[in-house]
Scaffold this motif. Sequence first.
Motif: not given
Length: 200
Positions: A79-81, A112-113, A115-120
């Motif tokens: 992830e990145h933000a 933000q990061g 949220e991305q990690v939880r989705a991945a």
Amino acid sequence: MAGSTEPPALGPLIIVSGPSGVGKSTIIQRVLADPPAPLRLSVSATTRTPRPTERDGVDYHFWTPARFAAAVAAGEFLEHAEVHGNQYGTLRAEVEPFRRAGIGIILDIDVQGAEQVRAAEPRNTSIFIRAPSLEDYERRLRQRGSEDAESIARRVAAARAELALAPTYSYQIVNDDLGTASRELRAIIAQACARTRDDR
Ligand code: ADP
Ligand code: 5GP
């Protein structure tokens, strides 16, 4: 089982977020000083300027914007933000090989990061750390002495929006007394490690 050649259970993925100045780094360092299981803090990459006490490769990988953009293009980030005007990101190389070796990984990342990690990676444990009051963030950032007035103002202004996302995390900890908050995080991580072992 004795003599088993089974690979180790995947190390748990622990996401820790909270407004700047709440005490995330301090609490995480306390847990790492007495970890409940093999545990490592992922070293993020950032385009932010290092603080005087920070070391490249230890606190962050301090990268130029060009190097950061190249890593994004190459798919090196989990992830990145953009956070408070700089780029931050979690490198897959800081996470995946260690988890495969059974080591738990802590990510100190923004909302933000997270949220991305939880989705991945749905198999995660997420913890939001907050202070007893809004005034505490500014007071603690001033006390840390690492930010100029503009950076403190930017970080405090972001706190409200970050706090609104606290209910999306599996756990919330209030960092009033540092010792209590550190014991709470340690207990949550110990549970996550035990769950991972049971899952195999
Ligand atoms: P973050 O990583 O969340 O930005 P830090 O861990 O750098 O925050 O902590 C910010 C400042 O607050 C540091 O000076 C730290 O010593 C201080 N601090 C941490 N926990 C507490 C607490 N429970 N009470 C008062 N000050 C604290
Ligand atoms: P600081 O500049 O104070 O070290 O960190 C500022 C914010 O960036 C903190 O909220 C921290 O959690 C977040 N952060 C640090 N590393 C990462 C990362 O790899 N990804 C994301 N999304 N946020 C990060």
